[in-house]
Design an enzyme around this catalytic site. Structure first.
Site, PDB file in Angstrom:
ATOM      1  N   ASP A   8      -5.552  -5.493  -6.551  1.00 20.44           N
ATOM      2  CA  ASP A   8      -4.381  -5.252  -5.721  1.00 20.44           C
ATOM      3  C   ASP A   8      -3.650  -6.588  -5.532  1.00 20.44           C
ATOM      4  O   ASP A   8      -4.227  -7.666  -5.742  1.00 20.44           O
ATOM      5  CB  ASP A   8      -4.849  -4.691  -4.377  1.00 20.44           C
ATOM      6  CG  ASP A   8      -3.717  -4.549  -3.381  1.00 20.44           C
ATOM      7  OD1 ASP A   8      -2.668  -4.011  -3.749  1.00 20.44           O
ATOM      8  OD2 ASP A   8      -3.897  -4.981  -2.223  1.00 20.44           O
ATOM      9  N   GLU A  10      -0.756  -7.272  -2.681  1.00 16.81           N
ATOM     10  CA  GLU A  10      -0.464  -7.600  -1.283  1.00 16.81           C
ATOM     11  C   GLU A  10      -1.687  -7.377  -0.399  1.00 16.81           C
ATOM     12  O   GLU A  10      -2.330  -6.332  -0.451  1.00 16.81           O
ATOM     13  CB  GLU A  10       0.701  -6.745  -0.784  1.00 16.81           C
ATOM     14  CG  GLU A  10       2.000  -7.043  -1.499  1.00 16.81           C
ATOM     15  CD  GLU A  10       3.127  -6.154  -1.018  1.00 16.81           C
ATOM     16  OE1 GLU A  10       3.467  -6.220   0.178  1.00 16.81           O
ATOM     17  OE2 GLU A  10       3.662  -5.385  -1.834  1.00 16.81           O
ATOM     18  N   ARG A  47      10.710   3.031   5.395  1.00 19.40           N
ATOM     19  CA  ARG A  47      11.202   1.685   5.075  1.00 19.40           C
ATOM     20  C   ARG A  47      12.651   1.729   4.601  1.00 19.40           C
ATOM     21  O   ARG A  47      13.483   0.912   5.022  1.00 19.40           O
ATOM     22  CB  ARG A  47      10.325   1.055   3.999  1.00 19.40           C
ATOM     23  CG  ARG A  47       8.946   0.624   4.487  1.00 19.40           C
ATOM     24  CD  ARG A  47       8.042   0.286   3.318  1.00 19.40           C
ATOM     25  NE  ARG A  47       6.814  -0.385   3.746  1.00 19.40           N
ATOM     26  CZ  ARG A  47       5.780  -0.599   2.945  1.00 19.40           C
ATOM     27  NH1 ARG A  47       5.815  -0.192   1.680  1.00 19.40           N
ATOM     28  NH2 ARG A  47       4.710  -1.218   3.399  1.00 19.40           N
TER      29      ARG A  47
END
Length: 203
Positions: A8, A10, A47
């Site tokens: 991954d 972040e 978002r």
């Protein structure tokens, strides 16, 4: 036996980009990540609506990303790991976000998604490469003969962690660790490196 490590991005190698944007723009709603909201489509719709509400364009976001640095020790960890085996970053980030971060990490290979940007520079949607991309990517690599080792920190990493030959949590919050007691969890790169080396050597 050929191995490949899928990591991954972040939370595992770099800080959460959306949190950096949230802090820079002083928009607390954008601090929510896949650590707290496992429904990625719901998270992204929130978002996108929030960015539009506050008038933030892709250029505004990219200015923040340009200042994001890898987590301490991440670049050195990745450099050493790439001398031992092949590595692919599997991320739910976007091509429009990834370039400055990949440069700071030494240009590792990354599989990620893409944002849809309108003529005014606003984010209007996002496009997955495939549905459940981390799981599908690990399965695809396995189909070509690789033994996959996977590591990540969030709900959206669990599908690849659990389907891989060996999977680990890295920098995961306590709630995710508690919910997945069968997955070894680490919070330092030397610990993760030792676990990966153990798999690579078969010890």
């Amino acid at each position: 036996m050929q191995h490949i490590v899928c990591l991954d991005l972040e939370g595992t190698l770099v800080p959460e980009i959306w949190i950096a944007v949230a802090d820079a723009a002083n928009i607390p709603e954008l601090r929510v990540t896949t650590r707290e909201e496992p429904d990625y489509d719901k998270l992204m719709k929130m978002r996108i609506a929030t960015l539009r509400e506050h008038g933030l364009t892709i250029a505004d976001i990219q200015k923040v990303i340009a200042g994001v640095e890898p987590l301490p020790g991440a670049k050195e960890f990745l450099d050493e790991l790439r001398t031992l085996t092949q590595v692919v970053i599997l991320s739910d980030t976007f091509t429009q976000f990834a370039k400055p971060v990949m440069e700071k990490l030494g240009w590792p290979t990354i599989f990620c998604n893409a944002l849809v940007i309108d003529g005014e520079g606003f984010v209007t949607d996002y496009e997955y490469r495939v549905q459940n991309p981390k799981y599908v990517s690990v399965r695809a690599l396995e189909s070509t003969g690789f033994q996959v080792i996977a590591a990540g920190d969030s709900h959206n990493d669990l599908p690849m962690i659990k389907v891989a030959k060996a999977g680990f949590l890295m920098n995961a919050p306590e709630a995710i660790i508690a919910e997945n007691p069968d997955v070894p969890a680490f919070n330092t790169y030397p610990q993760l490196m030792a676990a990966i080396k153990e798999v690579l050597t078969g010890e």
